[in-house]
Design an enzyme around this catalytic site. Structure first.
Site, PDB file in Angstrom:
ATOM      1  N   GLY A 176     -13.860  24.704  22.326  1.00  0.00           N
ATOM      2  CA  GLY A 176     -12.551  25.339  22.208  1.00  0.00           C
ATOM      3  C   GLY A 176     -12.444  26.762  22.722  1.00  0.00           C
ATOM      4  O   GLY A 176     -11.414  27.154  23.255  1.00  0.00           O
ATOM      5  N   ASP A 231      -9.403  27.697  11.101  1.00  0.00           N
ATOM      6  CA  ASP A 231      -8.579  26.766  10.328  1.00  0.00           C
ATOM      7  C   ASP A 231      -9.148  26.691   8.914  1.00  0.00           C
ATOM      8  O   ASP A 231      -8.878  27.565   8.100  1.00  0.00           O
ATOM      9  CB  ASP A 231      -8.569  25.406  11.041  1.00  0.00           C
ATOM     10  CG  ASP A 231      -7.648  24.388  10.383  1.00  0.00           C
ATOM     11  OD1 ASP A 231      -6.910  24.761   9.466  1.00  0.00           O
ATOM     12  OD2 ASP A 231      -7.673  23.217  10.789  1.00  0.00           O
ATOM     13  N   PHE A 286      -0.743  21.856  13.684  1.00  0.00           N
ATOM     14  CA  PHE A 286      -1.752  21.506  14.667  1.00  0.00           C
ATOM     15  C   PHE A 286      -1.305  21.990  16.042  1.00  0.00           C
ATOM     16  O   PHE A 286      -0.245  21.623  16.531  1.00  0.00           O
ATOM     17  CB  PHE A 286      -1.988  19.999  14.694  1.00  0.00           C
ATOM     18  CG  PHE A 286      -3.217  19.633  15.468  1.00  0.00           C
ATOM     19  CD1 PHE A 286      -4.477  19.737  14.885  1.00  0.00           C
ATOM     20  CD2 PHE A 286      -3.124  19.208  16.782  1.00  0.00           C
ATOM     21  CE1 PHE A 286      -5.622  19.423  15.611  1.00  0.00           C
ATOM     22  CE2 PHE A 286      -4.272  18.892  17.514  1.00  0.00           C
ATOM     23  CZ  PHE A 286      -5.517  18.995  16.921  1.00  0.00           C
ATOM     24  N   VAL A 287      -2.107  22.835  16.659  1.00  0.00           N
ATOM     25  CA  VAL A 287      -1.748  23.413  17.950  1.00  0.00           C
ATOM     26  C   VAL A 287      -2.718  22.940  19.034  1.00  0.00           C
ATOM     27  O   VAL A 287      -3.852  22.573  18.744  1.00  0.00           O
ATOM     28  CB  VAL A 287      -1.733  24.960  17.897  1.00  0.00           C
ATOM     29  CG1 VAL A 287      -0.593  25.445  17.030  1.00  0.00           C
ATOM     30  CG2 VAL A 287      -3.065  25.510  17.392  1.00  0.00           C
ATOM     31  N   ASP A 341      -7.857  21.256  21.822  1.00  0.00           N
ATOM     32  CA  ASP A 341      -7.587  19.892  22.267  1.00  0.00           C
ATOM     33  C   ASP A 341      -6.926  19.032  21.207  1.00  0.00           C
ATOM     34  O   ASP A 341      -6.993  19.321  20.006  1.00  0.00           O
ATOM     35  CB  ASP A 341      -8.897  19.207  22.649  1.00  0.00           C
ATOM     36  CG  ASP A 341      -9.761  18.911  21.412  1.00  0.00           C
ATOM     37  OD1 ASP A 341     -10.078  19.871  20.675  1.00  0.00           O
ATOM     38  OD2 ASP A 341     -10.093  17.737  21.175  1.00  0.00           O
TER      39      ASP A 341
END
Ligand code: IMP
Ligand code: MG
Length: 179
Positions: free
Chosen positions: A41, A100, A149-150, A156
């Protein structure tokens, strides 16, 4: 799989990374900085943030996995690739895309601390608000975002959409089906 809306634009990301880069350059001006990117990420944040840092830096990467192919954190952290170099006595800055549940970073920080770096700090582009997580000190933070959720800019959904140049919010699957 559709993007519902742009949450953070390319320009906003770049401005924020410039700010973070200036702070990092100032704080580590007389130190030997090692940037540790958390794959996959963080690869975009790493590349773009580094271009806003104007002191000498070295790079290393770790690959960890805490998510299956789903949107929920499994709580299980596996090291898929460890650092290439030893970090004892080094000034280490972990670069993350998003905080998160914090499970990944909590694990990583404990794991790296044992190796006795001179210092260990954390930079994260995104921090999800209203999420319960272990106490983590983010020294360089980008944006606080709602707990949605981004995707994009390295993040991804089932390994796709990492290449979007902005950060977007996805339409939930059930909504997408109705559409
Ligand atoms: P954690 O829940 O803080 O351990 O997050 C672990 C990893 O899950 C992050 O580094 C991201 O790669 C991924 N992740 C967390 N939230 C999102 C999201 O909203 N979209 C995509 N990936 C996410
Ligand atoms: Mg990830």
């Amino acid at each position: 799989m559709k993007i519902d809306r742009v949450l953070i634009s390319e320009e906003e990301i770049d401005e924020k990374l410039a700010e973070m880069g200036r702070a990092i350059s100032r704080d580590y001006a007389d130190k030997n900085l090692l940037l540790v990117g958390v794959l996959k990420g963080a690869f975009m944040v790493m590349a773009d943030l580094a271009r806003h840092i104007d002191i000498p830096v070295e790079f290393d990467f770790m690959a960890v996995s805490s998510y299956g192919g789903t949107k929920k954190s499994s709580g299980v952290v596996r090291i898929l690739k460890d650092l290439d170099e030893e970090i004892s006595g080094r000034h280490v800055l972990i670069v993350e895309d998003i905080l998160d549940t914090g499970l990944t970073l909590h694990y990583l920080i404990r794991n790296l601390q044992v190796r006795q770096p001179a210092s260990l700090a954390l930079a994260a582009l995104l921090i999800k608000d209203d999420v319960e997580r272990p106490d983590l000190d983010v020294k360089y933070e980008g944006f606080h975002i709602p707990p949605e959720f981004v995707v994009g800019y390295g993040l991804d959904y089932e390994e796709k959409l990492r290449n979007l140049p902005y950060i977007g919010v996805m339409v939930a699957d059930d909504e997408a089906e109705d559409a």
